[in-house]
Scaffold this motif. Structure first.
Motif, short mmCIF file in Angstrom:
data_model
loop_
_atom_site.label_atom_id
_atom_site.label_comp_id
_atom_site.label_asym_id
_atom_site.label_seq_id
_atom_site.Cartn_x
_atom_site.Cartn_y
_atom_site.Cartn_z
N HIS A 188 0.82 -1.21 0.00
CA HIS A 188 0.00 0.00 0.00
C HIS A 188 0.85 1.26 0.00
O HIS A 188 0.32 2.37 -0.11
CB HIS A 188 -0.97 0.00 1.19
N ALA A 189 2.18 1.11 0.08
CA ALA A 189 3.08 2.25 -0.10
C ALA A 189 2.83 2.92 -1.45
O ALA A 189 2.98 4.14 -1.59
CB ALA A 189 4.54 1.81 0.00
N GLN A 190 2.43 2.12 -2.43
CA GLN A 190 2.19 2.65 -3.77
C GLN A 190 0.83 3.34 -3.90
O GLN A 190 0.57 4.02 -4.91
CB GLN A 190 2.28 1.51 -4.79
N ASP A 191 -0.04 3.18 -2.91
CA ASP A 191 -1.39 3.75 -2.98
C ASP A 191 -1.47 5.18 -2.45
O ASP A 191 -2.42 5.90 -2.77
CB ASP A 191 -2.38 2.88 -2.20
N PHE A 192 -0.50 5.59 -1.65
CA PHE A 192 -0.57 6.94 -1.08
C PHE A 192 -0.55 8.01 -2.16
O PHE A 192 -1.29 8.99 -2.09
CB PHE A 192 0.60 7.16 -0.11
N LYS A 193 0.29 7.82 -3.18
CA LYS A 193 0.40 8.83 -4.24
C LYS A 193 -0.86 8.89 -5.10
O LYS A 193 -1.09 9.89 -5.80
CB LYS A 193 1.62 8.55 -5.11
N ASP A 194 -1.68 7.84 -5.07
CA ASP A 194 -2.92 7.81 -5.86
C ASP A 194 -4.16 8.00 -5.00
O ASP A 194 -5.28 7.76 -5.46
CB ASP A 194 -3.03 6.46 -6.61
N GLU A 195 -3.98 8.45 -3.76
CA GLU A 195 -5.10 8.53 -2.83
C GLU A 195 -6.22 9.43 -3.34
O GLU A 195 -7.41 9.07 -3.27
CB GLU A 195 -4.62 9.03 -1.47
N GLU A 196 -5.87 10.58 -3.88
CA GLU A 196 -6.89 11.52 -4.35
C GLU A 196 -7.73 10.90 -5.47
O GLU A 196 -8.97 10.97 -5.46
CB GLU A 196 -6.24 12.80 -4.85
N GLY A 197 -7.06 10.28 -6.43
CA GLY A 197 -7.78 9.65 -7.54
C GLY A 197 -8.62 8.47 -7.08
O GLY A 197 -9.75 8.28 -7.58
N ASP A 198 -8.10 7.67 -6.15
CA ASP A 198 -8.86 6.53 -5.63
C ASP A 198 -10.13 6.99 -4.91
O ASP A 198 -11.20 6.37 -5.04
CB ASP A 198 -7.99 5.70 -4.69
N ARG A 199 -10.01 8.07 -4.15
CA ARG A 199 -11.20 8.60 -3.47
C ARG A 199 -12.21 9.13 -4.49
O ARG A 199 -13.43 8.98 -4.30
CB ARG A 199 -10.80 9.72 -2.50
N PHE A 200 -11.71 9.73 -5.55
CA PHE A 200 -12.59 10.32 -6.57
C PHE A 200 -13.46 9.26 -7.23
O PHE A 200 -14.65 9.50 -7.50
CB PHE A 200 -11.74 11.05 -7.61
N ILE A 201 -12.88 8.09 -7.50
CA ILE A 201 -13.65 7.04 -8.18
C ILE A 201 -14.28 6.06 -7.20
O ILE A 201 -14.94 5.10 -7.61
CB ILE A 201 -12.76 6.26 -9.18
N GLY A 202 -14.05 6.27 -5.90
CA GLY A 202 -14.66 5.41 -4.89
C GLY A 202 -13.98 4.10 -4.66
O GLY A 202 -14.58 3.16 -4.13
N ARG A 203 -12.71 3.99 -5.04
CA ARG A 203 -11.97 2.73 -4.83
C ARG A 203 -11.61 2.60 -3.35
O ARG A 203 -11.10 3.54 -2.74
CB ARG A 203 -10.72 2.70 -5.69
N ARG A 204 -11.87 1.45 -2.79
CA ARG A 204 -11.59 1.21 -1.38
C ARG A 204 -10.24 0.54 -1.23
O ARG A 204 -10.06 -0.62 -1.61
CB ARG A 204 -12.69 0.35 -0.76
#
Length: 290
Positions: A188-204
């Motif tokens: 999940h270290a790789q998910d921090f940089k994509d947090e904004e986009g993941d929240r935008f599309i509703g990815r959990r």
């Protein structure tokens, strides 16, 4: 004639660039660590096979990335507009055709190195379908499990490609298992940089659902794994202290620096830490293997 040759060269170069852009983000996070792991983990590696190792890993990554990026190109328009689909370098239909064309190519290439490599390729494709086509990437738990399992397939297959044996030995198998555990608990270290986009599309993901816990887990997990891996592979004191100290810095950055740009830098430092961790089986083979 020269004009036609020049046009053909530009088209070929454009196609190569398109393929590169599909996999650009995975060079540091996947291609480099898995290549190093294969060379370090193989019992008797063939240095002459380096290009084969890189090609085997890369075409599997390419197949996976195309499958992943055709699922939701709208997300990439927001987060990664330079990727081939949002940039208009290739149509979704042509990308899908290429994705399925790569399946038999990967399988035939893998079959050249034995049944275990072929099995790794088959399992990787099955996991890719579960992750992309069946939506396994949409939930945090299934995403982590499928990603770690897919990474394990790449490492197992690449190790066999690198070595002289068509099978993994006990040391290689242990290294693959621990690498899977490390990746599953820190990817999940790789998910921090994509947090904004993941929240935008509703990815959990773990980062979007439990952001504070995710950062604490990195702060604790990376130095803890650094210590455990140093002990597992009997690393000397100086190298152990250095590796653990670097892991502490990497883990601490995720907790202290929380901007999007800082998370991108922390992810790069994590990728370097992960690559170094992949060299440790080679350290053991060099100093302790008989």
């Amino acid at each position: 004639m020269l004009s036609q040759a020049s046009d053909s060269g530009r088209r070929i170069g454009g196609h190569i660039m398109t393929l590169f852009l599909f996999t650009k983000s995975d060079f540091l996070t996947t291609l480099l660590p898995v290549t190093l792991f294969a060379l370090a983990n193989a019992p008797r590696p063939y240095e002459t096979r380096i290009l084969e190792i890189i090609l085997w890993i890369w075409i599997h990554i390419l197949k996976f990335d195309i499958s992943n990026q055709i699922q939701d190109p709208e997300e990439d328009k927001r987060n990664k507009p330079d990727r081939p689909l949002p940039a208009g370098r290739i149509t979704a239909q042509n990308a899908a055709d290429l994705r399925w064309l790569l399946v038999p190519i990967c399988l035939m290439f893998s079959a050249m190195y034995g049944r275990q490599t072929l099995a790794s390729s088959v399992c990787f494709e099955a996991l890719s379908i579960c992750y992309n086509e069946f939506g396994g990437h949409k939930a945090g738990l299934s995403k982590n499990i499928l990603t770690a399992a897919g990474y394990t397939c790449l490492e197992a297959g690449a190790t066999i490609v690198a070595g002289s044996s068509p099978c993994l030995d006990s040391v290689s198998a242990r290294a693959v298992c621990f690498s899977c555990a490390v990746f599953a608990t820190t990817l999940h270290a790789q998910d921090f940089k994509d947090e904004e986009g993941d929240r935008f599309i509703g990815r959990r993901t773990l980062v979007t659902l439990f952001p504070t816990f995710a950062r604490i887990s990195m702060m604790i997990g990376v130095p803890l794994w650094s210590f455990c891996l140093s002990r597992l592979w009997n690393v000397d004191s100086i190298c152990s202290v250095t590796f653990i100290a670097y892991g502490t810095v990497v883990g601490g950055r995720f907790m202290i620096y929380r901007t999007a740009s800082a998370d991108k830098q922390s992810c790069k430092l994590y990728s370097l830490w992960f690559a170094l961790a992949h060299l440790l089986p080679g350290y053991w083979r060099f100093f302790y293997s008989t």
